[in-house]
Design a protein around this motif. Structure first.
Motif, PDB file in Angstrom:
ATOM      1  N   THR A  86       0.844  -1.185   0.000  1.00 28.67           N
ATOM      2  CA  THR A  86       0.000   0.000   0.000  1.00 28.67           C
ATOM      3  C   THR A  86       0.887   1.245   0.000  1.00 28.67           C
ATOM      4  O   THR A  86       2.046   1.190   0.408  1.00 28.67           O
ATOM      5  N   PHE A  87       0.343   2.337  -0.491  1.00 27.12           N
ATOM      6  CA  PHE A  87       1.077   3.601  -0.544  1.00 27.12           C
ATOM      7  C   PHE A  87       0.095   4.748  -0.356  1.00 27.12           C
ATOM      8  O   PHE A  87      -1.119   4.582  -0.530  1.00 27.12           O
ATOM      9  N   MET A  88       0.629   5.888  -0.007  1.00 25.55           N
ATOM     10  CA  MET A  88      -0.192   7.074   0.207  1.00 25.55           C
ATOM     11  C   MET A  88      -0.184   7.941  -1.049  1.00 25.55           C
ATOM     12  O   MET A  88       0.854   8.146  -1.660  1.00 25.55           O
ATOM     13  N   SER A  89      -1.342   8.443  -1.409  1.00 28.52           N
ATOM     14  CA  SER A  89      -1.484   9.397  -2.506  1.00 28.52           C
ATOM     15  C   SER A  89      -2.574  10.376  -2.107  1.00 28.52           C
ATOM     16  O   SER A  89      -3.686   9.953  -1.757  1.00 28.52           O
ATOM     17  N   ALA A  90      -2.228  11.655  -2.105  1.00 26.63           N
ATOM     18  CA  ALA A  90      -3.166  12.712  -1.694  1.00 26.63           C
ATOM     19  C   ALA A  90      -3.713  12.455  -0.292  1.00 26.63           C
ATOM     20  O   ALA A  90      -4.875  12.724  -0.007  1.00 26.63           O
ATOM     21  N   GLY A  91      -2.870  11.875   0.566  1.00 28.53           N
ATOM     22  CA  GLY A  91      -3.275  11.616   1.944  1.00 28.53           C
ATOM     23  C   GLY A  91      -4.205  10.429   2.126  1.00 28.53           C
ATOM     24  O   GLY A  91      -4.769  10.240   3.198  1.00 28.53           O
ATOM     25  N   ILE A  92      -4.377   9.613   1.082  1.00 27.84           N
ATOM     26  CA  ILE A  92      -5.281   8.457   1.130  1.00 27.84           C
ATOM     27  C   ILE A  92      -4.488   7.205   0.788  1.00 27.84           C
ATOM     28  O   ILE A  92      -3.698   7.194  -0.155  1.00 27.84           O
ATOM     29  N   GLU A  93      -4.712   6.139   1.554  1.00 28.07           N
ATOM     30  CA  GLU A  93      -4.007   4.873   1.310  1.00 28.07           C
ATOM     31  C   GLU A  93      -4.552   4.202   0.046  1.00 28.07           C
ATOM     32  O   GLU A  93      -5.766   4.082  -0.135  1.00 28.07           O
ATOM     33  N   HIS A  94      -3.637   3.767  -0.827  1.00 31.70           N
ATOM     34  CA  HIS A  94      -3.962   3.118  -2.097  1.00 31.70           C
ATOM     35  C   HIS A  94      -3.187   1.813  -2.241  1.00 31.70           C
ATOM     36  O   HIS A  94      -2.220   1.578  -1.535  1.00 31.70           O
ATOM     37  N   ILE A  95      -3.634   1.003  -3.195  1.00 31.06           N
ATOM     38  CA  ILE A  95      -2.910  -0.204  -3.575  1.00 31.06           C
ATOM     39  C   ILE A  95      -3.084  -0.414  -5.082  1.00 31.06           C
ATOM     40  O   ILE A  95      -4.145  -0.106  -5.641  1.00 31.06           O
ATOM     41  N   ARG A  96      -2.031  -0.906  -5.726  1.00 35.41           N
ATOM     42  CA  ARG A  96      -2.089  -1.182  -7.157  1.00 35.41           C
ATOM     43  C   ARG A  96      -2.876  -2.466  -7.371  1.00 35.41           C
ATOM     44  O   ARG A  96      -2.712  -3.447  -6.641  1.00 35.41           O
ATOM     45  N   MET A  97      -3.748  -2.453  -8.367  1.00 35.01           N
ATOM     46  CA  MET A  97      -4.541  -3.631  -8.707  1.00 35.01           C
ATOM     47  C   MET A  97      -4.512  -3.805 -10.219  1.00 35.01           C
ATOM     48  O   MET A  97      -4.306  -2.840 -10.956  1.00 35.01           O
ATOM     49  N   GLU A  98      -4.711  -5.039 -10.657  1.00 37.34           N
ATOM     50  CA  GLU A  98      -4.707  -5.291 -12.095  1.00 37.34           C
ATOM     51  C   GLU A  98      -5.628  -6.438 -12.444  1.00 37.34           C
ATOM     52  O   GLU A  98      -6.006  -7.247 -11.587  1.00 37.34           O
ATOM     53  N   ARG A  99      -5.957  -6.485 -13.732  1.00 41.17           N
ATOM     54  CA  ARG A  99      -6.791  -7.563 -14.258  1.00 41.17           C
ATOM     55  C   ARG A  99      -6.342  -7.866 -15.680  1.00 41.17           C
ATOM     56  O   ARG A  99      -6.358  -6.987 -16.548  1.00 41.17           O
ATOM     57  N   PRO A 100      -5.918  -9.112 -15.931  1.00 36.46           N
ATOM     58  CA  PRO A 100      -5.579  -9.473 -17.315  1.00 36.46           C
ATOM     59  C   PRO A 100      -6.852  -9.580 -18.154  1.00 36.46           C
ATOM     60  O   PRO A 100      -7.897  -9.999 -17.653  1.00 36.46           O
ATOM     61  N   LEU A 101      -6.739  -9.210 -19.414  1.00 39.49           N
ATOM     62  CA  LEU A 101      -7.880  -9.294 -20.328  1.00 39.49           C
ATOM     63  C   LEU A 101      -7.678 -10.386 -21.357  1.00 39.49           C
ATOM     64  O   LEU A 101      -8.638 -10.803 -22.002  1.00 39.49           O
ATOM     65  N   ALA A 102      -6.440 -10.810 -21.552  1.00 36.69           N
ATOM     66  CA  ALA A 102      -6.150 -11.821 -22.580  1.00 36.69           C
ATOM     67  C   ALA A 102      -6.285 -13.219 -22.031  1.00 36.69           C
ATOM     68  O   ALA A 102      -6.269 -13.481 -20.891  1.00 36.69           O
TER      69      ALA A 102
END
Length: 102
Positions: A86-102
């Protein structure tokens, strides 16, 4: 102009919006916004579905995004998985997420 998906109310007002940014075969989703009074009606999930269809038609093989950790359940339900710390961006905790389409 950045491609996006939007959801409108019965009266035509935009109540949800999701920008899409393409980089080769990757589609990066911008900030998913749903009007406070229209939340918890499945609009966010529908916008994600529209974004996925748009990304597929543009030839994307993967969708990535930075989710606010408090909203990650919406993305999990749509088939996204978390990656990294997790990381902070604009004072809000975020996490990178992904979804394969192929």
């Amino acid at each position: 102009m950045t491609p996006s998906t939007s959801w409108r109310s019965e009266r035509g007002a935009v109540i949800g919006h999701l920008p899409l940014l393409f980089d080769g075969t990757t589609c990066r989703l911008g900030r998913l916004v749903v009007d406070r009074g229209a939340r918890r009606r499945g609009i966010g999930g529908r916008l994600l579905g529209l974004a996925e269809a748009e990304a597929r038609s543009a030839g994307a093989e993967c969708i990535v995004l930075n989710a606010q950790t408090r909203a990650r359940g919406v993305y999990r339900a749509a088939g996204y998985t978390e990656g990294g710390e997790t990381f902070m961006s604009a004072g809000i905790e975020h996490i990178r997420m992904e979804r394969p389409l192929a």
